[in-house]
Scaffold this motif. Structure first.
Motif, PDB file in Angstrom:
ATOM      1  N   TYR A   4      65.970 176.447 -37.655  1.00  0.00           N
ATOM      2  CA  TYR A   4      65.905 177.661 -36.841  1.00  0.00           C
ATOM      3  C   TYR A   4      65.961 177.303 -35.355  1.00  0.00           C
ATOM      4  O   TYR A   4      66.616 177.996 -34.561  1.00  0.00           O
ATOM      5  N   ASP A   5      65.280 176.225 -34.980  1.00  0.00           N
ATOM      6  CA  ASP A   5      65.313 175.783 -33.587  1.00  0.00           C
ATOM      7  C   ASP A   5      66.700 175.268 -33.205  1.00  0.00           C
ATOM      8  O   ASP A   5      67.161 175.486 -32.088  1.00  0.00           O
ATOM      9  N   VAL A   6      67.349 174.584 -34.126  1.00  0.00           N
ATOM     10  CA  VAL A   6      68.694 174.056 -33.851  1.00  0.00           C
ATOM     11  C   VAL A   6      69.649 175.203 -33.528  1.00  0.00           C
ATOM     12  O   VAL A   6      70.423 175.137 -32.567  1.00  0.00           O
ATOM     13  N   LEU A   7      69.564 176.284 -34.323  1.00  0.00           N
ATOM     14  CA  LEU A   7      70.455 177.422 -34.093  1.00  0.00           C
ATOM     15  C   LEU A   7      69.918 178.385 -33.032  1.00  0.00           C
ATOM     16  O   LEU A   7      70.632 179.289 -32.617  1.00  0.00           O
ATOM     17  N   GLY A   8      68.675 178.190 -32.631  1.00  0.00           N
ATOM     18  CA  GLY A   8      68.097 179.044 -31.596  1.00  0.00           C
ATOM     19  C   GLY A   8      67.797 180.453 -32.075  1.00  0.00           C
ATOM     20  O   GLY A   8      67.954 181.418 -31.324  1.00  0.00           O
ATOM     21  N   VAL A   9      67.366 180.575 -33.334  1.00  0.00           N
ATOM     22  CA  VAL A   9      67.038 181.889 -33.889  1.00  0.00           C
ATOM     23  C   VAL A   9      65.612 181.876 -34.429  1.00  0.00           C
ATOM     24  O   VAL A   9      65.032 180.820 -34.671  1.00  0.00           O
ATOM     25  N   HIS A  19      74.493 183.751 -38.446  1.00  0.00           N
ATOM     26  CA  HIS A  19      75.928 183.462 -38.404  1.00  0.00           C
ATOM     27  C   HIS A  19      76.459 183.510 -36.969  1.00  0.00           C
ATOM     28  O   HIS A  19      77.244 182.641 -36.556  1.00  0.00           O
ATOM     29  N   ARG A  20      76.029 184.508 -36.210  1.00  0.00           N
ATOM     30  CA  ARG A  20      76.461 184.609 -34.799  1.00  0.00           C
ATOM     31  C   ARG A  20      76.030 183.385 -34.001  1.00  0.00           C
ATOM     32  O   ARG A  20      76.795 182.849 -33.191  1.00  0.00           O
ATOM     33  N   ALA A  21      74.780 182.947 -34.231  1.00  0.00           N
ATOM     34  CA  ALA A  21      74.286 181.773 -33.511  1.00  0.00           C
ATOM     35  C   ALA A  21      75.088 180.536 -33.892  1.00  0.00           C
ATOM     36  O   ALA A  21      75.433 179.715 -33.024  1.00  0.00           O
ATOM     37  N   TYR A  22      75.416 180.391 -35.175  1.00  0.00           N
ATOM     38  CA  TYR A  22      76.214 179.250 -35.629  1.00  0.00           C
ATOM     39  C   TYR A  22      77.591 179.248 -34.973  1.00  0.00           C
ATOM     40  O   TYR A  22      78.037 178.218 -34.457  1.00  0.00           O
ATOM     41  N   VAL A  23      78.260 180.386 -34.970  1.00  0.00           N
ATOM     42  CA  VAL A  23      79.604 180.468 -34.383  1.00  0.00           C
ATOM     43  C   VAL A  23      79.554 180.153 -32.888  1.00  0.00           C
ATOM     44  O   VAL A  23      80.393 179.403 -32.369  1.00  0.00           O
ATOM     45  N   ARG A  24      78.554 180.682 -32.204  1.00  0.00           N
ATOM     46  CA  ARG A  24      78.423 180.431 -30.766  1.00  0.00           C
ATOM     47  C   ARG A  24      78.230 178.946 -30.484  1.00  0.00           C
ATOM     48  O   ARG A  24      78.898 178.355 -29.616  1.00  0.00           O
ATOM     49  N   LEU A  25      77.347 178.305 -31.238  1.00  0.00           N
ATOM     50  CA  LEU A  25      77.087 176.877 -31.034  1.00  0.00           C
ATOM     51  C   LEU A  25      78.260 176.009 -31.494  1.00  0.00           C
ATOM     52  O   LEU A  25      78.545 174.966 -30.878  1.00  0.00           O
ATOM     53  N   ALA A  26      78.934 176.429 -32.552  1.00  0.00           N
ATOM     54  CA  ALA A  26      80.104 175.663 -33.020  1.00  0.00           C
ATOM     55  C   ALA A  26      81.204 175.680 -31.963  1.00  0.00           C
ATOM     56  O   ALA A  26      81.874 174.665 -31.731  1.00  0.00           O
ATOM     57  N   GLU A  41      79.126 165.484 -30.696  1.00  0.00           N
ATOM     58  CA  GLU A  41      79.211 165.175 -32.124  1.00  0.00           C
ATOM     59  C   GLU A  41      77.853 165.278 -32.795  1.00  0.00           C
ATOM     60  O   GLU A  41      77.721 165.832 -33.893  1.00  0.00           O
ATOM     61  N   ASP A  42      76.821 164.748 -32.126  1.00  0.00           N
ATOM     62  CA  ASP A  42      75.466 164.823 -32.687  1.00  0.00           C
ATOM     63  C   ASP A  42      74.991 166.269 -32.788  1.00  0.00           C
ATOM     64  O   ASP A  42      74.408 166.673 -33.796  1.00  0.00           O
ATOM     65  N   ARG A  43      75.230 167.027 -31.735  1.00  0.00           N
ATOM     66  CA  ARG A  43      74.818 168.430 -31.742  1.00  0.00           C
ATOM     67  C   ARG A  43      75.567 169.207 -32.823  1.00  0.00           C
ATOM     68  O   ARG A  43      74.982 170.028 -33.518  1.00  0.00           O
ATOM     69  N   MET A  44      76.870 168.970 -32.937  1.00  0.00           N
ATOM     70  CA  MET A  44      77.662 169.683 -33.938  1.00  0.00           C
ATOM     71  C   MET A  44      77.213 169.320 -35.342  1.00  0.00           C
ATOM     72  O   MET A  44      77.143 170.180 -36.226  1.00  0.00           O
ATOM     73  N   ARG A  45      76.850 168.066 -35.558  1.00  0.00           N
ATOM     74  CA  ARG A  45      76.347 167.632 -36.862  1.00  0.00           C
ATOM     75  C   ARG A  45      75.045 168.391 -37.183  1.00  0.00           C
ATOM     76  O   ARG A  45      74.860 168.886 -38.297  1.00  0.00           O
ATOM     77  N   ALA A  46      74.137 168.492 -36.203  1.00  0.00           N
ATOM     78  CA  ALA A  46      72.871 169.207 -36.406  1.00  0.00           C
ATOM     79  C   ALA A  46      73.119 170.695 -36.655  1.00  0.00           C
ATOM     80  O   ALA A  46      72.477 171.307 -37.528  1.00  0.00           O
ATOM     81  N   VAL A  47      74.064 171.279 -35.918  1.00  0.00           N
ATOM     82  CA  VAL A  47      74.390 172.695 -36.105  1.00  0.00           C
ATOM     83  C   VAL A  47      74.952 172.921 -37.507  1.00  0.00           C
ATOM     84  O   VAL A  47      74.583 173.892 -38.189  1.00  0.00           O
ATOM     85  N   ASN A  48      75.838 172.042 -37.963  1.00  0.00           N
ATOM     86  CA  ASN A  48      76.410 172.184 -39.307  1.00  0.00           C
ATOM     87  C   ASN A  48      75.347 172.041 -40.399  1.00  0.00           C
ATOM     88  O   ASN A  48      75.365 172.771 -41.395  1.00  0.00           O
ATOM     89  N   GLU A  49      74.425 171.103 -40.214  1.00  0.00           N
ATOM     90  CA  GLU A  49      73.348 170.934 -41.193  1.00  0.00           C
ATOM     91  C   GLU A  49      72.448 172.176 -41.235  1.00  0.00           C
ATOM     92  O   GLU A  49      72.050 172.630 -42.304  1.00  0.00           O
TER      93      GLU A  49
END
Length: 162
Positions: A4-9, A19-26, A41-49
């Motif tokens: 939840y913290d990774v996606l900021g929700v 989903h909106r938070a994921y798309v924004r961060l992606a 790359e590290d941030r994107m990996r965390a967002v995908n997980e």
């Protein structure tokens, strides 16, 4: 790290908000937009997980059940208007005038019922249709009085609630 913290929700976020938070961060951290950035790359990996966990309702539900419940935490305890120290040890008693007036009003139906029984009984005893009619009339008034007392109590309770 907490997904939840990774996606900021918030943990109370809807699937659509996640989903909106994921798309924004992606879009923000995608490696194609941040070529050669190890941080991206590290941030994107965390967002995908985080999205893999929270984007699937079943996996999210299992994850939420496995987390300890933080319990109820009030938003701001300083804003609480109720002070338990302000409550005394004495039970509430309405002012004497109100109590006397209410007891007179609430006893009226009982008195009308008693008068109706006496009048009807006397009418049957003395075979007087007039007295029986008075008894029936008093009974009708007693029923109306009961309804009025109930309505008065309900209106008073609503007014007291605010």
């Amino acid at each position: 790290m907490n997904p939840y913290d990774v996606l900021g929700v918030s943990p109370r976020a809807t699937g659509r908000e996640i989903h909106r938070a994921y798309v924004r961060l992606a879009r923000q951290w995608h490696p194609d937009l941040n070529a050669g950035s190890a941080e991206a790359e590290d941030r994107m990996r965390a967002v995908n997980e985080a999205w893999a966990l929270l984007g699937d309702e079943d996996r999210r539900a299992r994850y939420d059940r496995s987390r300890p419940d933080p319990g109820f935490v009030p938003d701001d305890p300083a804003e609480d208007e109720f002070d338990p120290q302000s409550v005394g040890d004495e039970p509430y008693r309405p002012p004497s005038g109100i109590q006397q007036r209410w007891s007179a009003v609430s006893s009226a139906p009982a008195l009308l019922f008693a008068a109706a029984v006496v009048a009807a009984g006397a009418g049957f005893w003395f075979e007087s249709t007039a007295l029986v009619g008075v008894g029936v009339g008093l009974f009708s008034l007693a029923c109306i009085a009961v309804a009025m007392v109930m309505l008065t109590a309900l209106v008073g309770a609503r007014r007291d609630e605010g």
